[in-house]
Design an enzyme around this catalytic site. Structure first.
Site, PDB file in Angstrom:
ATOM      1  N   SER A   1      -3.629  49.341  49.745  1.00  0.00           N
ATOM      2  CA  SER A   1      -4.737  49.906  50.507  1.00  0.00           C
ATOM      3  C   SER A   1      -5.781  50.524  49.608  1.00  0.00           C
ATOM      4  O   SER A   1      -6.851  50.862  50.081  1.00  0.00           O
ATOM      5  CB  SER A   1      -4.260  50.957  51.514  1.00  0.00           C
ATOM      6  OG  SER A   1      -2.964  51.365  51.326  1.00  0.00           O
TER       7      SER A   1
ATOM      8  N   GLU B   1      -8.966  42.600  55.245  1.00  0.00           N
ATOM      9  CA  GLU B   1      -9.972  42.709  54.176  1.00  0.00           C
ATOM     10  C   GLU B   1      -9.482  41.824  53.035  1.00  0.00           C
ATOM     11  O   GLU B   1      -8.356  41.997  52.562  1.00  0.00           O
ATOM     12  CB  GLU B   1     -10.010  44.156  53.653  1.00  0.00           C
ATOM     13  CG  GLU B   1     -11.104  45.008  54.201  1.00  0.00           C
ATOM     14  CD  GLU B   1     -11.148  46.386  53.533  1.00  0.00           C
ATOM     15  OE1 GLU B   1     -12.248  46.829  53.225  1.00  0.00           O
ATOM     16  OE2 GLU B   1     -10.099  47.010  53.314  1.00  0.00           O
TER      17      GLU B   1
HETATM   18  P1  NAI Z   1       6.859  51.472  53.550  1.00  0.00           P
HETATM   19  O1  NAI Z   1       7.294  52.668  52.807  1.00  0.00           O
HETATM   20  O2  NAI Z   1       7.055  51.406  55.045  1.00  0.00           O
HETATM   21  O3  NAI Z   1       7.575  50.140  52.932  1.00  0.00           O
HETATM   22  C1  NAI Z   1       7.623  49.865  51.570  1.00  0.00           C
HETATM   23  C2  NAI Z   1       8.871  49.016  51.314  1.00  0.00           C
HETATM   24  O4  NAI Z   1       8.811  48.512  49.973  1.00  0.00           O
HETATM   25  C3  NAI Z   1      10.189  49.782  51.436  1.00  0.00           C
HETATM   26  O5  NAI Z   1      11.040  49.100  52.343  1.00  0.00           O
HETATM   27  C4  NAI Z   1      10.766  49.760  50.021  1.00  0.00           C
HETATM   28  O6  NAI Z   1      12.189  49.674  49.996  1.00  0.00           O
HETATM   29  C5  NAI Z   1      10.126  48.497  49.459  1.00  0.00           C
HETATM   30  N1  NAI Z   1      10.060  48.433  48.001  1.00  0.00           N
HETATM   31  C6  NAI Z   1       9.777  49.405  47.111  1.00  0.00           C
HETATM   32  N2  NAI Z   1       9.771  48.921  45.843  1.00  0.00           N
HETATM   33  C7  NAI Z   1      10.061  47.590  45.943  1.00  0.00           C
HETATM   34  C8  NAI Z   1      10.221  46.542  44.989  1.00  0.00           C
HETATM   35  N3  NAI Z   1      10.086  46.771  43.689  1.00  0.00           N
HETATM   36  N4  NAI Z   1      10.540  45.305  45.458  1.00  0.00           N
HETATM   37  C9  NAI Z   1      10.698  45.068  46.780  1.00  0.00           C
HETATM   38  N5  NAI Z   1      10.550  46.030  47.716  1.00  0.00           N
HETATM   39  C10 NAI Z   1      10.241  47.281  47.315  1.00  0.00           C
HETATM   40  O7  NAI Z   1       5.312  51.257  53.164  1.00  0.00           O
HETATM   41  P2  NAI Z   1       4.145  50.522  54.002  1.00  0.00           P
HETATM   42  O8  NAI Z   1       3.440  51.517  54.845  1.00  0.00           O
HETATM   43  O9  NAI Z   1       4.703  49.274  54.583  1.00  0.00           O
HETATM   44  O10 NAI Z   1       3.139  50.150  52.812  1.00  0.00           O
HETATM   45  C11 NAI Z   1       3.335  49.051  51.967  1.00  0.00           C
HETATM   46  C12 NAI Z   1       2.028  48.705  51.271  1.00  0.00           C
HETATM   47  O11 NAI Z   1       1.037  48.403  52.257  1.00  0.00           O
HETATM   48  C13 NAI Z   1       1.444  49.833  50.391  1.00  0.00           C
HETATM   49  O12 NAI Z   1       0.811  49.264  49.280  1.00  0.00           O
HETATM   50  C14 NAI Z   1       0.418  50.472  51.349  1.00  0.00           C
HETATM   51  O13 NAI Z   1      -0.614  51.147  50.671  1.00  0.00           O
HETATM   52  C15 NAI Z   1      -0.099  49.233  52.065  1.00  0.00           C
HETATM   53  N6  NAI Z   1      -0.720  49.498  53.372  1.00  0.00           N
HETATM   54  C16 NAI Z   1      -0.200  50.455  54.229  1.00  0.00           C
HETATM   55  C17 NAI Z   1      -0.800  50.680  55.460  1.00  0.00           C
HETATM   56  C18 NAI Z   1      -0.253  51.716  56.420  1.00  0.00           C
HETATM   57  O14 NAI Z   1      -0.930  52.049  57.405  1.00  0.00           O
HETATM   58  N7  NAI Z   1       0.952  52.222  56.207  1.00  0.00           N
HETATM   59  C19 NAI Z   1      -2.002  49.920  55.892  1.00  0.00           C
HETATM   60  C20 NAI Z   1      -2.409  48.890  54.948  1.00  0.00           C
HETATM   61  C21 NAI Z   1      -1.804  48.727  53.732  1.00  0.00           C
END
Ligand code: NAI
Length: 284
Positions: free
Chosen positions: A119, A152
């Site tokens: 993000s 985006e």
């Molecule tokens: P989340 O915390 O719900 O999920 C992240 C997942 O990645 C976890 O299940 C974790 O175990 C896993 N993970 C961590 N390191 C890893 C690795 N080395 N290999 C494989 N899996 C790994 O986070 P979320 O909210 O899904 O965010 C994920 C990405 O999306 C981030 O970059 C965030 O900035 C981006 N994002 C988030 C939004 C939101 O509203 N939460 C909106 C748009 C983008």
């Protein structure tokens, strides 16, 4: 290039949604995470979302089954092969993403496109961890992915036109609307949204109004479907703080300084909906 198989990395709130949307559009999907619990939770969410679609008669039971069959959960990145596109949605941390992209560069085929759902982190810097920066691109989905139309698409400094066009075309196949932006802190969405959320927090901090009043003003007065503080709780206050710091670092301007109240809440563990408390209180 004909994309058939997609590897989604990270089975959290974003990764699970991305895997669901890709499988619903007919792509074979591998859903990878380092944590079995995250995979289980991600698959459960996909199940629940699809069942709701069946209840609403938007999907038949057979269609639901075939979408689920197209998603293969995976805990071992080294075992994945034949992937045309990777969409990375692991945690928002440059070190994690750089390490992942270096590894993906070495284990995927030469033709594989590497996209990130970051993000706020610079695409150009993530691309520099690979030997194929022309094939690295940002695909910033919105939360919740199955519902929100926008993606985006962010070009890094070296992203090729060909890769941009493939990703733009794929986004349309996912039934989403692509919007092209360049690689600057916060891209467009968070550069505009986060300072507004931060200002809403300052408004509470300075005693101008309660969180309820701030949200009511923005909903009824500006026609926003959700107030900025409810939205901040939904995104996660730690994520909001992280993005404000990226904006402040990237532009240096005081207008991007995170509100002390936001820092205080994050330090207290009041992270919003996911921790049960942020600006508002949530039942588990
Ligand atoms: P989340 O915390 O719900 O999920 C992240 C997942 O990645 C976890 O299940 C974790 O175990 C896993 N993970 C961590 N390191 C890893 C690795 N080395 N290999 C494989 N899996 C790994 O986070 P979320 O909210 O899904 O965010 C994920 C990405 O999306 C981030 O970059 C965030 O900035 C981006 N994002 C988030 C939004 C939101 O509203 N939460 C909106 C748009 C983008």
């Amino acid at each position: 290039m004909n994309i058939q198989k997609i590897l989604v990395i990270g089975a959290g709130q974003m990764g699970a949604g991305i895997a669901q949307v890709c499988a619903m559009s007919g792509f074979d999907v591998v859903l990878n995470d380092i944590n079995q619990e995250s995979i289980d939770r991600g698959m459960k969410t996909i199940h629940k979302n699809l069942s709701r679609q069946v209840e609403k008669e938007r999907l038949t039971n057979e269609q639901k089954q075939s979408v689920l069959e197209r998603i293969t959960p995976n805990l071992a990145l080294n075992e994945v092969s034949g992937v045309d596109l990777v969409i990375e949605a692991a945690v928002e941390n440059m070190e994690v993403k750089s390490n992942l992209f270096a590894k993906l560069d070495s284990i995927t085929s030469e033709h594989t496109i590497l996209a990130t759902n970051t993000s706020s982190l610079p695409i150009t810097e993530i691309a520099a961890a690979t030997k194929r920066p022309e094939k690295v691109i940002g695909m910033h989905f919105m939360n919740p992915v199955p519902v929100m139309k926008l993606v985006e698409i962010i070009r890094g400094l070296a992203t090729s036109d060909e890769v941009y066009e493939i990703i733009e075309d794929l986004t349309k196949k996912l039934n989403k609307v692509p919007v092209e932006v360049n690689d600057f802190p916060g891209f467009v969405s968070n550069r505009i949204l986060m300072p507004m959320i931060n200002e809403a927090i300052y408004t509470v901090y300075e005693g101008v109004a309660t969180p309820e009043a701030v949200d009511e003003v923005m909903k009824l007065g500006m026609n926003h479907p959700m107030g900025p503080l409810t939205l901040a709780d939904f995104i996660g206050l730690d994520t909001c703080l992280y993005i404000m710091e990226i904006l402040h670092d990237g532009f240096g301007d005081d207008k991007y300084r995170a509100c002390p109240l936001l820092r205080k809440y994050v330090k207290a563990g009041w992270l919003g909906r996911k921790s049960g408390r942020g600006f508002f209180i949530y039942e588990s």
